[in-house]
Design a protein around this motif. Structure first.
Motif, PDB file in Angstrom:
ATOM      1  N   GLY A   1     -53.600 128.685 -53.383  1.00  0.00           N
ATOM      2  CA  GLY A   1     -52.304 129.299 -53.154  1.00  0.00           C
ATOM      3  C   GLY A   1     -51.276 128.289 -52.676  1.00  0.00           C
ATOM      4  O   GLY A   1     -50.191 128.160 -53.240  1.00  0.00           O
TER       5      GLY A   1
ATOM      6  N   SER B   1     -47.800 136.131 -58.052  1.00  0.00           N
ATOM      7  CA  SER B   1     -49.186 136.521 -57.794  1.00  0.00           C
ATOM      8  C   SER B   1     -49.652 137.705 -58.619  1.00  0.00           C
ATOM      9  O   SER B   1     -50.855 137.877 -58.848  1.00  0.00           O
TER      10      SER B   1
ATOM     11  N   LEU C   1     -45.162 136.555 -54.028  1.00  0.00           N
ATOM     12  CA  LEU C   1     -46.361 135.792 -53.699  1.00  0.00           C
ATOM     13  C   LEU C   1     -47.193 136.561 -52.682  1.00  0.00           C
ATOM     14  O   LEU C   1     -46.707 136.896 -51.598  1.00  0.00           O
TER      15      LEU C   1
ATOM     16  N   PRO D   1     -50.281 132.464 -62.108  1.00  0.00           N
ATOM     17  CA  PRO D   1     -50.857 131.256 -61.531  1.00  0.00           C
ATOM     18  C   PRO D   1     -51.292 130.235 -62.583  1.00  0.00           C
ATOM     19  O   PRO D   1     -51.756 130.599 -63.668  1.00  0.00           O
TER      20      PRO D   1
ATOM     21  N   VAL E   1     -48.231 128.128 -57.668  1.00  0.00           N
ATOM     22  CA  VAL E   1     -49.481 128.807 -57.310  1.00  0.00           C
ATOM     23  C   VAL E   1     -50.511 128.506 -58.395  1.00  0.00           C
ATOM     24  O   VAL E   1     -50.196 128.543 -59.586  1.00  0.00           O
TER      25      VAL E   1
END
Length: 500
Positions: free
Chosen positions: A114, A18, A236, A75, A109
């Protein structure tokens, strides 16, 4: 099987981070369709390869969809994820098969989505209806969500870290699917524990040894169909992050007891998932006394863990030391372009690395361009054996005894084939740097002594240094309470009653 079955198979593999700002773009995702995907699966050691192998052994026909694979990182571009998902869902909606068996990472992701695997599996479930069994092979570090648990008939994860059993997990997923086709879906229970690990999470040492022994004992229980423990990707920032224990039984009621014992053991050991790693200076001192090559896992900037791979921290230490033959790979597209423009043999005053990991300074030196070529190869070691790797255009820069391979894509280095491809024989080095903390140990075994070192960066196990928001509360950042009774839930797809 009582008759020849056809099984829809496919793979979506990406491990997200993330806090890595580098988007995984379309050119970073290798996509192989149809018969070519099936052919690739038959010559690799992925979970999809295990699924296909088990299909063959069971007399089933694998119906290929696609392989979509990217190295771990930031991502995935949302449009790319949606395109891959649309293709898989379209194949599912077309029908013509008895069941679905997929190889998914579990911690993919996308830029706006998500819970990618949850969204994908829910869409596939809607496309195939309630009766078609769906089995999924997952990474041990999967982010297991209610949507995944509700959509799938059965989820099963790797049992080892480093991951020695990827292929075998695919085989197991297919055999569990076969059982569901013959005997009906198992009954499952799952429980989430709100904590993340901070190292000390290999399955052959530390607290996971005891946990693995308990899991194996339950797997031998006659009423248990499968047990998985998911230790979750710890970078994450997504809702309800944490460990998940998942157990399935044959209806006899053993799964809740298995789940409870494992979960309570895991919770009791939550503070033990922390470790002191060797420093780079300590590792270099060892290299000076060693007659074997040292492979150093760069804990703080592991591309295998989703990091950008641009840290020059170890390379800078080697440059300062000057007495060791050290090779490292560093993500730096600008340095690649400069080396390519200058040509082999040119001497450049150049800074490398440090473009993404803000806390790590670039390394400036006078470099000689030793080679410019594509960093493309197939993994030769046990981890991801036979899988193609592509780190893009690359250049070898040398300064004294230091060799740095700058790459135009994040260098997911866990296999000695990378250095050999770039013209740097591992056997001629004192130290080689990998962008991994665990899995490189499988592929460098026999070639080098493997030591993971404490370094800064986005994949260092220092959760207080990362801006977690939606994932909280979780231990160790928060004082959280947990009890099994409040956290356990039933999962899976019970067989629908017969009409009438």
């Amino acid at each position: 099987m009582s008759r020849a079955r056809s099984i829809l198979v496919g793979q979506l593999w990406h491990e997200g981070h993330s806090f890595n700002p580098l988007v995984t773009a379309r050119e970073d995702v290798a996509v192989v369709h149809g018969a070519a995907a099936l052919a690739e699966a038959r010559v690799s050691r992925t979970a999809l390869a295990g699924i296909v192998s088990a299909c063959d052994a069971l007399g089933a026909t694998p119906v290929p969809t696609l392989i979509a694979r990217a190295r771990p990182g930031g991502p995935i571009d949302e449009a790319v994820f949606q395109d891959v998902a649309d293709r898989l869902v379209a194949a599912a909606a077309a029908g013509g098969f008895d069941a679905v068996c997929l190889d998914l990472h579990g911690a993919t992701v996308a830029a706006r989505t998500g819970d990618t695997e949850g969204v994908l599996l829910a869409r596939i479930r809607e496309a195939v209806g309630p009766e078609v069994p769906i089995a999924v092979a997952l990474d041990l570090h999967g982010y297991i969500t209610p949507a995944m648990l509700d959509a799938a008939t059965i989820l099963t994860g790797y049992r080892t870290n480093p991951h020695r059993d990827i292929f075998e997990t695919g085989e197991r997923a297919m055999r569990l699917l076969d059982r569901a086709l013959r005997e009906g879906p198992p009954r499952g229970v799952a429980v989430r524990l709100p904590f993340i690990t901070r190292g000390n999470d290999e399955t052959d040492r530390g607290p996971l040894v005891e946990l693995g022994a308990i899991a194996d004992r339950w797997r031998a229980h006659p009423g248990i169909v499968d047990v998985s423990v998911f230790n979750v990707q710890p970078f994450l920032d997504l809702p309800d992050i944490g460990q998940v224990v998942l157990a399935y039984d044959d209806g006899t009621g053993a799964a809740p007891d298995a789940c409870r014992e494992l979960a309570e053991c895991l919770w009791a050991h939550r503070a033990d998932f922390d470790e002191r790693l060797t420093t780079v200076d300590e590792a270099f001192a060892l290299a000076r006394r060693s007659d074997v090559v040292l492979a150093l896992g760069d804990q703080g900037d592991r591309v295998v863990g989703g990091g950008p791979g641009d840290s020059a921290f170890i390379a800078a230490k080697a440059l300062d030391a000057g007495d060791l033959a050290v090779a490292s790979g560093i993500y730096d597209p600008a340095a690649v372009a400069a080396a390519q423009a200058a040509g082999v043999g040119a001497v450049l005053d150049l800074s490398v690395g440090g473009g993404v990991n803000a806390e790590i300074a670039p390394l400036r030196a006078t470099w000689t361009v030793a080679a410019v070529r594509d960093a493309r190869f197939h993994n030769t070691g046990p981890y991801m054996n036979g899988v193609a790797a592509d780190f893009g255009r690359a250049a070898v820069l040398t300064h004294g005894r230091l060799s740095v391979v700058v790459t135009s894509r994040a260098p997911n280095i866990h296999d000695p084939a990378f250095y050999e491809t770039m013209g740097i024989p591992v056997a001629e080095q004192d130290v080689v740097v990998t962008r991994s903390a665990n899995h490189y140990k499988l592929s460098f075994a026999g070639t080098a002594r493997c030591i993971t070192v404490d370094t800064p960066g986005l994949t260092a196990f220092r959760p207080a240094d990362l801006p977690f928001t939606v994932a909280r509360p979780f231990y160790p950042l928060d004082d959280v309470a947990w009890c099994f009774e409040e956290a356990v839930r039933s999962v899976g797809r019970p067989r629908a009653p017969a009409p009438g």
